[in-house]
Write a protein that holds these residues in place. Structure first.
Motif, mmCIF file in Angstrom:
data_model
loop_
_atom_site.group_PDB
_atom_site.id
_atom_site.type_symbol
_atom_site.label_atom_id
_atom_site.label_comp_id
_atom_site.label_asym_id
_atom_site.label_seq_id
_atom_site.Cartn_x
_atom_site.Cartn_y
_atom_site.Cartn_z
ATOM 1 N N UNK A 230 -0.028 -5.216 -49.078
ATOM 2 C CA UNK A 230 0.698 -5.773 -47.941
ATOM 3 C C UNK A 230 0.430 -4.800 -46.889
ATOM 4 N N UNK A 231 0.997 -3.574 -46.944
ATOM 5 C CA UNK A 231 0.793 -2.518 -45.986
ATOM 6 C C UNK A 231 -0.736 -2.642 -45.166
ATOM 7 N N UNK A 232 -1.586 -2.717 -46.210
ATOM 8 C CA UNK A 232 -3.023 -2.638 -45.881
ATOM 9 C C UNK A 232 -3.372 -3.757 -44.885
ATOM 10 N N UNK A 233 -2.756 -5.028 -45.200
ATOM 11 C CA UNK A 233 -3.062 -6.142 -44.575
ATOM 12 C C UNK A 233 -2.513 -6.183 -43.168
ATOM 13 N N UNK A 234 -1.358 -5.362 -43.044
ATOM 14 C CA UNK A 234 -0.779 -5.220 -41.629
ATOM 15 C C UNK A 234 -1.517 -4.377 -40.932
ATOM 16 N N UNK A 235 -2.011 -3.471 -41.391
ATOM 17 C CA UNK A 235 -2.589 -2.158 -40.835
ATOM 18 C C UNK A 235 -4.084 -2.819 -40.462
ATOM 19 N N UNK A 236 -4.664 -3.607 -41.207
ATOM 20 C CA UNK A 236 -5.978 -4.178 -40.879
ATOM 21 C C UNK A 236 -5.994 -5.475 -39.632
ATOM 22 N N UNK A 237 -4.901 -5.652 -39.310
ATOM 23 C CA UNK A 237 -4.893 -6.739 -38.292
ATOM 24 C C UNK A 237 -5.701 -6.302 -36.956
ATOM 25 N N UNK A 238 -5.989 -7.148 -36.220
ATOM 26 C CA UNK A 238 -6.703 -6.866 -35.135
ATOM 27 C C UNK A 238 -5.803 -6.105 -34.078
ATOM 28 N N UNK A 239 -4.653 -6.723 -33.811
ATOM 29 C CA UNK A 239 -3.962 -6.034 -32.832
ATOM 30 C C UNK A 239 -3.565 -4.608 -33.334
ATOM 31 N N UNK A 240 -3.305 -4.263 -34.597
ATOM 32 C CA UNK A 240 -2.918 -2.882 -34.867
ATOM 33 C C UNK A 240 -4.381 -2.323 -34.446
ATOM 34 N N UNK A 241 -5.479 -2.574 -35.111
ATOM 35 C CA UNK A 241 -6.662 -1.917 -34.955
ATOM 36 C C UNK A 241 -7.106 -1.711 -33.568
ATOM 37 N N UNK A 242 -6.644 -2.602 -32.649
ATOM 38 C CA UNK A 242 -6.649 -2.365 -31.194
ATOM 39 C C UNK A 242 -6.240 -1.253 -30.436
ATOM 40 N N UNK A 243 -5.061 -0.916 -31.154
ATOM 41 C CA UNK A 243 -4.361 0.272 -30.638
ATOM 42 C C UNK A 243 -3.798 1.278 -31.359
#
Length: 381
Positions: free
Chosen positions: A239-252
Motif C-alpha cells: 500500500x505504501x508503494x501505491x502511495x509513493x507511486x502516485x503522480x502527485x508524489x512523483x512530481x515533488x
C-alpha cells in the motif's frame, strides 16, 4: 494586513471549542536550532526534492520510535511521511474510495475527517457502536448488507485511542475483534493523540494488532506543532508503494522534505523526547485542573475523565442551548452534532483543555457553571 494564522480568539472569550495548542508550549527555539543544524549538516540535500517515502534519517528514527510507543515496530517500507494526518487521510481515501462508495465512520468522531471524506463524494454511514466503541459483529453484518445491496464499502475510519471528541479508548480485546471481523474493508486508524497519554501507556494500535488491512495515521501536530504540517502513516508495504507511486508524489518527492529533515534532527538529538515529556505533564495538569473545576462548578454535568488526548465530552440536556448560554458568559464550546453523521450529539459538548493554562481553565469552568441552572432535571442528559 492579511491574516497569518487560522484562529484568533474573540476578546474576553475563553474558547474551549478549538483543539489548538497553547502558543507558550510550542518549541520555537528548539525547532529553530534543529532547522539550522539540519540544513547546515545536510546542505543542499535538505532543500531539494526528497525521497518519496520520506528522508532516510526520519524513517530510521520512526521505525525505532514507533516500536517504543506502540505494539510493534514498522519496517522502513511500511512508512510514508505525510503533510499531517489530514493530508494522509486525503491521500489514503483518494486511493481507496471512489464517488458513490459507502465509508463507515466511528460515531462520534473527528468532525473535520468527515469533511475530508465527504469531499471524496462518498456516503458516510455510522458504524454500529456500544459502550466499548465500534461493534465488530454488527459492523460486519452492516458491511454484508450493504454489499448485498450492490454497494462498495472500501474503508472504515476511526479514532480508537483518545477519541476526538469523546476522549475514550477502545479496549484491547475489542480492538482484536475489530481487526479480525472486517473482510475487505481497510481500517484507517487516526492515531494522532497516542503520545499524549497521562495515566500510563496508550493501548496498542489497531495497526500493530493486525496482520493486514489497517492504515495508521500519525501526526506531529499535537506533539510538536501543527504549523509543521508533518505526519506519517504506517501500512502494508504494498500500500505504501501505491502511495509513493502516485503522480502527485512523483512530481515533488517527499511531501514536506525540508521540514522532515529538520524533524529528524529535532528527534535524533533528544529534543523530541524531552519536549513531549514536558508537554505530557503540562497537558495532564490542565486536564486535572479542568476536571476538578467542572466537578466543583457544574456538578450535575456528566463526563468521563480521559486517559489522554485533549478533550472532555460533556453530557447536557440541550447542547445548542447550553453552548449559547455559556458563550454569553464568555466560554466557547463545540456542540456535539458536528461529530456525528447520524443526527446524534445533541446532548453533548466537546471542550478542549489544550489552549489554556490551569488558571484560565478554572475560570472557564466557573463561567460555564454560572451559565447553568444547577438541578438534576436541568443539567443531566
Amino acid at each position: 494586513m492579511l491574516p497569518v494564522i487560522q484562529y484568533t480568539g474573540a476578546e474576553g472569550v475563553l474558547d474551549l471549542g478549538w483543539g489548538h495548542p497553547d502558543p507558550t508550549l510550542l518549541p520555537v527555539e528548539a525547532w529553530a536550532e534543529s532547522t539550522s543544524e539540519a540544513i547546515r549538516a545536510a546542505g543542499w540535500t535538505a532543500l531539494t526534492y526528497g525521497y518519496a517515502n520520506g528522508p532516510g534519517p526520519l524513517i530510521e528514527w520512526l521505525t525505532v520510535h514507533i516500536g517504543a510507543i506502540d505494539g510493534r515496530a514498522p519496517s522502513p517500507d511500511e512508512l510514508f511521511v505525510t503533510a499531517g494526518a489530514s493530508q494522509g487521510l486525503e491521500l489514503v481515501s483518494t486511493v481507496l474510495t471512489r464517488p458513490g462508495d459507502v465509508v463507515l465512520v466511528d460515531s462520534p468522531t473527528y468532525h473535520l475527517a468527515l469533511r475530508i471524506l465527504t469531499d471524496r463524494g462518498v456516503e458516510l454511514r455510522a458504524a454500529p457502536t456500544d459502550a466499548q466503541g465500534i461493534d465488530p459483529a454488527a459492523t460486519a453484518r452492516l458491511v454484508g448488507d450493504l454489499r448485498a445491496a450492490g454497494r462498495r464499502v472500501p474503508m472504515l475510519y476511526t479514532v480508537a485511542t483518545f477519541n476526538n471528541p469523546s476522549g475514550a479508548s477502545m479496549p484491547v480485546p475489542r480492538r482484536r475483534e475489530l481487526v479480525d471481523a472486517l473482510d475487505g474493508v481497510t481500517i484507517v486508524e487516526d492515531d494522532t493523540y497516542r503520545e499524549l497519554a497521562y495515566d500510563g501507556p496508550a493501548p496498542p494500535s489497531l495497526w500493530s494488532l493486525a496482520s493486514a488491512g489497517v492504515v495508521r495515521l500519525g501526526s506531529f501536530a499535537k506533539t510538536i506543532a501543527p504549523g509543521l504540517r508533518l505526519g506519517y502513516l504506517s501500512a502494508e508495504a504494498g500500500f505504501v508503494r501505491r502511495l509513493a507511486g502516485r503522480g502527485y508524489v512523483d512530481s515533488g518527492g517527499c511531501v514536506n522534505h525540508t521540514s522532515a529533515m529538520a524533524l529528524a534532527q529535532f528527534a535524533t538529538t533528544g529534543r523530541y523526547e524531552a519536549h513531549v515529556s514536558a508537554l505530557r505533564e503540562a497537558y495532564r495538569l490542565r486536564r486535572d485542573a479542568l476536571v476538578g473545576a467542572l466537578r466543583a462548578a457544574a456538578p450535575g454535568v456528566e463526563f468521563t475523565v480521559p486517559a489522554g488526548g485533549w478533550f472532555l465530552w460533556l453530557g447536557v440536556p440541550d447542547a445548542a442551548a447550553v453552548a449559547r448560554r455559556a458563550l454569553e458568559r464568555g466560554v466557547g464550546m463545540s456542540t456535539g452534532e458536528r461529530f456525528h453523521v447520524d443526527g446524534g450529539g445533541t446532548r453533548h459538548l466537546r471542550v478542549s483543555f489544550s489552549m489554556y493554562g490551569p488558571t484560565d481553565l478554572e475560570e472557564a469552568a466557573h463561567r460555564f457553571g454560572g451559565s447553568l441552572k444547577i438541578g438534576a432535571d436541568q443539567v443531566r442528559p
